[in-house]
Write an enzyme that holds these catalytic residues in place. Structure first.
Site, PDB file in Angstrom:
ATOM      1  N   ASP A 124      -0.263  65.231  82.107  1.00 47.34           N
ATOM      2  CA  ASP A 124      -1.529  65.277  81.354  1.00 47.34           C
ATOM      3  C   ASP A 124      -2.556  64.298  81.918  1.00 47.34           C
ATOM      4  OD1 ASP A 124      -0.775  67.258  79.606  1.00 47.34           O
ATOM      5  OD2 ASP A 124      -1.035  66.075  77.782  1.00 47.34           O
ATOM      6  N   TYR A 137       1.912  71.250  62.419  1.00 48.81           N
ATOM      7  CA  TYR A 137       1.893  72.275  63.465  1.00 48.81           C
ATOM      8  C   TYR A 137       3.033  73.269  63.251  1.00 48.81           C
ATOM      9  CZ  TYR A 137      -0.982  68.900  66.218  1.00 48.81           C
ATOM     10  OH  TYR A 137      -1.959  68.034  66.666  1.00 48.81           O
ATOM     11  N   ARG A 139       5.628  75.967  63.787  1.00 47.51           N
ATOM     12  CA  ARG A 139       6.208  76.274  65.102  1.00 47.51           C
ATOM     13  C   ARG A 139       7.685  76.604  64.964  1.00 47.51           C
ATOM     14  NH1 ARG A 139       4.469  71.795  69.419  1.00 47.51           N
ATOM     15  NH2 ARG A 139       2.460  72.678  68.828  1.00 47.51           N
ATOM     16  N   LYS A 145      -4.024  66.580  60.398  1.00 42.91           N
ATOM     17  CA  LYS A 145      -4.509  67.043  61.677  1.00 42.91           C
ATOM     18  C   LYS A 145      -3.961  68.450  61.850  1.00 42.91           C
ATOM     19  CE  LYS A 145      -4.227  65.546  66.286  1.00 42.91           C
ATOM     20  NZ  LYS A 145      -4.061  64.739  67.358  1.00 42.91           N
ATOM     21  N   LYS A 161      -4.595  72.563  63.776  1.00 39.50           N
ATOM     22  CA  LYS A 161      -5.226  73.242  64.917  1.00 39.50           C
ATOM     23  C   LYS A 161      -6.394  74.097  64.443  1.00 39.50           C
ATOM     24  CE  LYS A 161      -1.338  72.601  67.701  1.00 39.50           C
ATOM     25  NZ  LYS A 161      -1.205  72.183  69.069  1.00 39.50           N
ATOM     26  N   GLY A 217      -7.381  64.351  72.127  1.00 42.40           N
ATOM     27  CA  GLY A 217      -6.976  63.588  73.296  1.00 42.40           C
ATOM     28  C   GLY A 217      -7.522  64.208  74.564  1.00 42.40           C
TER      29      GLY A 217
HETATM   30  P1  FBP Z   1      -4.903  67.010  72.053  1.00 42.16           P
HETATM   31  O1  FBP Z   1      -6.304  66.841  71.512  1.00 42.16           O
HETATM   32  O2  FBP Z   1      -4.840  66.588  73.475  1.00 42.16           O
HETATM   33  O3  FBP Z   1      -4.394  68.422  71.824  1.00 42.16           O
HETATM   34  O4  FBP Z   1      -3.994  66.019  71.233  1.00 42.16           O
HETATM   35  C1  FBP Z   1      -3.673  66.251  69.905  1.00 42.16           C
HETATM   36  C2  FBP Z   1      -2.181  66.217  69.736  1.00 42.16           C
HETATM   37  O5  FBP Z   1      -1.803  66.392  68.384  1.00 42.16           O
HETATM   38  C3  FBP Z   1      -1.556  64.958  70.261  1.00 42.16           C
HETATM   39  O6  FBP Z   1      -1.537  63.933  69.303  1.00 42.16           O
HETATM   40  C4  FBP Z   1      -0.198  65.423  70.683  1.00 42.16           C
HETATM   41  O7  FBP Z   1       0.322  64.731  71.736  1.00 42.16           O
HETATM   42  C5  FBP Z   1      -0.463  66.809  71.142  1.00 42.16           C
HETATM   43  O8  FBP Z   1      -1.613  67.273  70.464  1.00 42.16           O
HETATM   44  C6  FBP Z   1       0.689  67.720  70.879  1.00 42.16           C
HETATM   45  O9  FBP Z   1       0.296  68.996  71.176  1.00 42.16           O
HETATM   46  P2  FBP Z   1       1.299  70.208  71.253  1.00 42.16           P
HETATM   47  O10 FBP Z   1       2.543  69.837  70.510  1.00 42.16           O
HETATM   48  O11 FBP Z   1       0.550  71.336  70.615  1.00 42.16           O
HETATM   49  O12 FBP Z   1       1.527  70.430  72.696  1.00 42.16           O
END
Ligand code: FBP
Length: 268
Positions: A34, A148, A150, A180, A182, A234
């Site tokens: 990354d 999230y 999943r 937080k 998506k 990020g």
């Molecule tokens: P990003 O803005 O780079 O997507 O980061 C947000 C985040 O929640 C990070 O805190 C975490 O590392 C990452 O996304 C995890 O993303 P995923 O599990 O969807 O790959």
């Protein structure tokens, strides 16, 4: 509004109730690939400086490698209590590697925890989150839930509107003080997720870096229009070569209330 939500907003949404938090737990979640787009981003010191100079509300670090060794108190800290790697190939699960008490001693102003609703291990994360919630209340620490959905065979599209709304509701029901989630891709469906999140402030999770800056700025405009308080991102910031410049443009939208059309000249 609960006292912990108020505390979260006081610290992390200082300007007009809006918030930008810089997420940096990718070293564990995705690995150092990354950092390749902007090699400076491999240095946690660079991330802290970026957040500080951009005037962001906070940074997210894992406890050991980062919070312990780099955190300098210059920007409010969220310690992410759990994490998993990209190398793991089983049913989604992320377990704690830090306690709330330890996060407090590292200087955290809030703690974060990821759940994967729908995973075969959902119950395990919910159980752990319940323990963390109790500890967070004891230490007066706002708890931010990364929700999230999943795994488990039922979640086929993580950003489908009904899935994102479900993610929001689960975070509310499990005791999040902020969440937080998506982006669904459009303000109308995201507004429903914000609504079912109830009193809990919603932050959009950034996702992979978009092809153009404009694309990401439009997403941000959309989530604000939908009623989210801001973003916790990020890659869409620190993977860009001119990350500070882009961060400042984001601030103009989130804190300054500007529209994308008004700032486009600055990113082209
Ligand atoms: P990003 O803005 O780079 O997507 O980061 C947000 C985040 O929640 C990070 O805190 C975490 O590392 C990452 O996304 C995890 O993303 P995923 O599990 O969807 O790959």
């Amino acid at each position: 509004m609960t006292a912990l939500i108020e505390k979260f907003l006081r610290i992390f949404a200082r300007r007009g109730g809006r918030s930008i938090i810089l997420a940096y737990d990718h070293g564990i979640e995705h690995g150092p690939t990354d950092f390749l787009d902007n090699p400076d981003s491999a240095d946690p010191g660079y991330i802290l400086k970026l957040a500080r100079e951009a005037g962001f509300d906070g940074v997210v670090f894992q406890r050991g490698g980062i919070a312990e060794k780099y955190y300098d108190g210059s920007v409010p800290l969220i310690v992410k209590l759990n994490g998993k790697t990209n190398l793991y190939n089983g049913e989604p699960i992320s377990v704690a590697n830090c306690t709330v008490e330890e996060a407090v001693s590292l200087g955290a102003s809030a703690v974060g925890y990821t759940i994967y609703p729908g995973s075969g291990y959902e119950w395990k994360m919910f159980e752990e989150l319940a323990r963390i919630k109790r500890e967070a209340v004891k230490f007066d620490m706002p708890l931010i839930v990364w929700s999230y959905p999943r795994g488990g065979g039922k979640v086929t599209n993580e950003t489908a509107p009904e899935i994102v709304a479900y993610a929001a509701r689960v975070a509310l029901e499990l005791g999040a003080d902020a969440m937080k989630i998506k982006y669904t891709g459009d303000p109308k469906t995201f507004a429903w997720a914000v609504k079912v999140a109830g009193k809990v402030p919603v932050l959009m999770s950034g996702g992979p870096k978009t092809k153009t800056e404009e694309e990401f700025l439009r997403q941000v405009e959309g989530v604000l229009e939908a009623g989210a308080i801001g973003i916790a991102v990020g890659r869409n910031v620190w993977q860009r070569r001119d990350a500070l410049k882009f961060a400042r443009v984001l601030s103009e939208i989130v804190y300054g209330g500007k529209k994308v059309v008004e700032v486009l000249g600055e990113v082209k």
